[in-house]
Design a protein around this motif. Sequence first.
Motif, PDB file in Angstrom:
ATOM      1  N   ARG A 305       0.833  -1.180   0.033  1.00  0.00           N
ATOM      2  CA  ARG A 305       0.137   0.036  -0.092  1.00  0.00           C
ATOM      3  C   ARG A 305       0.940   1.233  -0.082  1.00  0.00           C
ATOM      4  N   LYS A 306       1.892   1.296  -0.847  1.00  0.00           N
ATOM      5  CA  LYS A 306       2.748   2.610  -1.034  1.00  0.00           C
ATOM      6  C   LYS A 306       2.011   3.523  -1.473  1.00  0.00           C
ATOM      7  N   GLN A 307       2.133   4.778  -0.993  1.00  0.00           N
ATOM      8  CA  GLN A 307       1.547   5.916  -1.555  1.00  0.00           C
ATOM      9  C   GLN A 307       2.386   6.632  -2.807  1.00  0.00           C
ATOM     10  N   TYR A 308       1.477   7.029  -3.727  1.00  0.00           N
ATOM     11  CA  TYR A 308       2.198   7.632  -4.862  1.00  0.00           C
ATOM     12  C   TYR A 308       1.672   9.156  -4.897  1.00  0.00           C
ATOM     13  N   ARG A 309       2.462  10.079  -5.384  1.00  0.00           N
ATOM     14  CA  ARG A 309       1.827  11.249  -5.778  1.00  0.00           C
ATOM     15  C   ARG A 309       1.902  11.550  -7.242  1.00  0.00           C
ATOM     16  N   ILE A 310       0.787  11.854  -7.684  1.00  0.00           N
ATOM     17  CA  ILE A 310       0.632  11.755  -9.166  1.00  0.00           C
ATOM     18  C   ILE A 310      -0.099  13.115  -9.601  1.00  0.00           C
ATOM     19  N   ALA A 311       0.418  13.842 -10.732  1.00  0.00           N
ATOM     20  CA  ALA A 311       0.058  15.209 -11.058  1.00  0.00           C
ATOM     21  C   ALA A 311      -0.898  14.955 -12.398  1.00  0.00           C
ATOM     22  N   VAL A 312      -2.108  15.179 -12.338  1.00  0.00           N
ATOM     23  CA  VAL A 312      -3.005  15.000 -13.464  1.00  0.00           C
ATOM     24  C   VAL A 312      -3.125  16.607 -14.166  1.00  0.00           C
ATOM     25  N   THR A 313      -3.388  16.114 -15.705  1.00  0.00           N
ATOM     26  CA  THR A 313      -3.929  17.235 -16.424  1.00  0.00           C
ATOM     27  C   THR A 313      -5.217  17.036 -17.028  1.00  0.00           C
ATOM     28  N   HIS A 326      -0.281  22.379 -22.797  1.00  0.00           N
ATOM     29  CA  HIS A 326      -1.579  23.162 -22.761  1.00  0.00           C
ATOM     30  C   HIS A 326      -2.133  23.245 -21.517  1.00  0.00           C
ATOM     31  N   ALA A 327      -1.526  22.667 -20.338  1.00  0.00           N
ATOM     32  CA  ALA A 327      -2.080  22.699 -19.035  1.00  0.00           C
ATOM     33  C   ALA A 327      -2.004  23.963 -18.299  1.00  0.00           C
ATOM     34  N   THR A 328      -2.729  24.506 -17.818  1.00  0.00           N
ATOM     35  CA  THR A 328      -2.573  25.903 -17.155  1.00  0.00           C
ATOM     36  C   THR A 328      -2.451  25.524 -15.448  1.00  0.00           C
ATOM     37  N   GLY A 329      -2.751  24.053 -15.055  1.00  0.00           N
ATOM     38  CA  GLY A 329      -2.878  23.801 -14.028  1.00  0.00           C
ATOM     39  C   GLY A 329      -2.928  22.140 -13.603  1.00  0.00           C
ATOM     40  N   PHE A 330      -2.493  21.706 -12.509  1.00  0.00           N
ATOM     41  CA  PHE A 330      -2.512  20.231 -12.059  1.00  0.00           C
ATOM     42  C   PHE A 330      -3.015  19.980 -11.139  1.00  0.00           C
ATOM     43  N   THR A 331      -4.004  18.964 -10.878  1.00  0.00           N
ATOM     44  CA  THR A 331      -4.400  18.437  -9.562  1.00  0.00           C
ATOM     45  C   THR A 331      -3.404  17.366  -9.127  1.00  0.00           C
ATOM     46  N   SER A 347      -1.000  25.608 -10.058  1.00  0.00           N
ATOM     47  CA  SER A 347      -0.944  26.343 -11.311  1.00  0.00           C
ATOM     48  C   SER A 347       0.331  26.336 -12.317  1.00  0.00           C
ATOM     49  N   ALA A 348       0.089  26.597 -13.547  1.00  0.00           N
ATOM     50  CA  ALA A 348       1.434  26.326 -14.373  1.00  0.00           C
ATOM     51  C   ALA A 348       1.013  27.178 -15.427  1.00  0.00           C
ATOM     52  N   SER A 349       1.906  27.839 -16.289  1.00  0.00           N
ATOM     53  CA  SER A 349       2.044  28.562 -17.446  1.00  0.00           C
ATOM     54  C   SER A 349       2.016  27.712 -18.604  1.00  0.00           C
ATOM     55  N   LYS A 350       0.844  27.798 -19.455  1.00  0.00           N
ATOM     56  CA  LYS A 350       0.868  27.027 -20.835  1.00  0.00           C
ATOM     57  C   LYS A 350       1.968  27.469 -21.472  1.00  0.00           C
ATOM     58  N   TYR A 351       2.669  26.669 -22.166  1.00  0.00           N
ATOM     59  CA  TYR A 351       3.986  26.702 -22.810  1.00  0.00           C
ATOM     60  C   TYR A 351       3.825  26.380 -24.284  1.00  0.00           C
ATOM     61  N   ASP A 357       4.135  23.497 -33.432  1.00  0.00           N
ATOM     62  CA  ASP A 357       5.324  23.386 -32.918  1.00  0.00           C
ATOM     63  C   ASP A 357       5.249  23.687 -31.498  1.00  0.00           C
ATOM     64  N   CYS A 358       5.363  22.798 -30.574  1.00  0.00           N
ATOM     65  CA  CYS A 358       5.422  23.009 -29.063  1.00  0.00           C
ATOM     66  C   CYS A 358       6.679  23.077 -28.425  1.00  0.00           C
ATOM     67  N   GLU A 359       7.626  23.664 -29.462  1.00  0.00           N
ATOM     68  CA  GLU A 359       8.849  23.650 -28.739  1.00  0.00           C
ATOM     69  C   GLU A 359       9.371  25.110 -28.008  1.00  0.00           C
ATOM     70  N   GLU A 360       8.429  25.928 -28.416  1.00  0.00           N
ATOM     71  CA  GLU A 360       8.681  27.359 -27.874  1.00  0.00           C
ATOM     72  C   GLU A 360       7.962  27.097 -26.469  1.00  0.00           C
ATOM     73  N   GLY A 361       8.566  28.394 -25.706  1.00  0.00           N
ATOM     74  CA  GLY A 361       8.268  28.494 -24.346  1.00  0.00           C
ATOM     75  C   GLY A 361       9.065  27.536 -23.437  1.00  0.00           C
ATOM     76  N   GLU A 362      10.284  27.443 -23.682  1.00  0.00           N
ATOM     77  CA  GLU A 362      11.066  26.283 -22.828  1.00  0.00           C
ATOM     78  C   GLU A 362      11.138  26.819 -21.406  1.00  0.00           C
ATOM     79  N   ASN A 363      11.376  27.917 -21.196  1.00  0.00           N
ATOM     80  CA  ASN A 363      11.564  28.605 -19.774  1.00  0.00           C
ATOM     81  C   ASN A 363      10.366  28.388 -18.991  1.00  0.00           C
ATOM     82  N   ARG A 364       9.003  28.646 -19.611  1.00  0.00           N
ATOM     83  CA  ARG A 364       7.682  28.387 -18.768  1.00  0.00           C
ATOM     84  C   ARG A 364       7.587  26.660 -18.691  1.00  0.00           C
ATOM     85  N   ARG A 365       8.045  26.029 -19.787  1.00  0.00           N
ATOM     86  CA  ARG A 365       8.246  24.534 -19.499  1.00  0.00           C
ATOM     87  C   ARG A 365       8.861  24.013 -18.409  1.00  0.00           C
TER      88      ARG A 365
END
Length: 436
Positions: A305-313, A326-331, A347-351, A357-365
């Motif tokens: 019964r190990k506990q895991y932390r999982i971020a979901v978009t 595309h996510a602006t937040g993670f639960t 919260s997160a910044s959509k990068y 092309d999704c390679e822009e916004g590397e700093n936000r990523r």
Amino acid sequence: MTCVCPGSISQSVWEKTQRHPCYSAEAHSKYARIHLPVAPRCNIQCNYCNRKFDCVNESRPGVTSEVLTPELAREKFVWVREKVEDLSVVGIAGPGDALADWQATKQTIKAIQAIAPEVVFCLSTNGLRLPDYAAEMVELGIHHVTVTLNALDSEIGAKIYQFITYQGRRYEGKAAAEILLQNQLAGIRYLTGHGILVKVNMVMIKGINDHHIPEVVKKVKELGVFVTNIMPLIPATGSNFENFPQTSMKEVNELRNLCQLDLPQMRHCQQCRADAIGRLHEDRSQEFRMANRTGETKKVYNPVRKQYRIAVTSKYNKLVDQHFGHATGFTIYQGDGYTFQPMEQRSASKYCSGMADCEEGENRRDQTIDALQDCDAVLTMRIGPHAKDKLSCRGVTAIEYCDSVENGLRYAVEVLIKQEATEYERGIASTKRTAN
């Protein structure tokens, strides 16, 4: 379209063709198909394409309400086969390109072949990777392949394709069109030479390739193509051609009549979604979304019964239905595979702001990735390879999935437990080698 069995086609392949609604006009009202959306990646950007994965109200190529793993695709096939009569064809048509995600495509085919060897398999591709995988397709026993080939002239092709990504490099303009065409022709020649029935799709774009299509038909006839399918342009919102006029069916049919003199023409195409289910004149895809399944909850093997932390978009915390970029937040959920609790919202910044092309916004990523480094995994509908690698370097496993959040969390724990078991076994093996 009525065809007489050519002497070069084996009787077994011909019998399968008579159960394929795209290759036989008589079959489209008798037999059903299922498109399994296991291939989200694409290696070209067509100017007429905008692949929105979660649009339930559109019916066109590249659209799906979910993206599946090969394991989930097998489950979905079994579910649909129990409910849909005369299911004869399993197709993989994206939502990206079947060969750009070849490993997922191949795993899906093998998994279904193991339980339903009688099924007809059909792949759709842009053809860029055909020379790489055509031999494996033959070995797998695939007998029907659709290739989209819109132009033989690289100047025309440069107007249709924004770019291609091939062997780790990005090509644009005429160079992209030339590489794509070379691979398409070589791949088609190989397939037809090994007994595979090839259908060539062409998107009719007024003022660009409409006058050129008869030449394309004549060329693919030389290559041994079985049938061609001239399709009207659908000006997809968000694509470079969104303001182009939609080609009328009158214009399409006039061109089909002309090209019929060279090759049989498919006239009953519905330009299906990547998750289409049912006969060609119906679409039952929303009825069979994986999130709609009922039944006993699958148990997860986690004895400690190990506990895991999982971020979901997720847009509304119901489905895993967002691209990582595309996510602006993670639960953030915590759980052991049996029960899960939402711990916090980050919260997160959509990068990723561009369709092509999704390679822009590397700093936000990188800021987003840094904010998730205390998690064991990120559960997302889709994630790019660079972001996936950067998460891995921080000890976070990226897991692609498209179903309910509840099922996705259980699946993520299964992946993490298997991953830990593999690492443990490798550690033991390494210790033994050192000792010896």
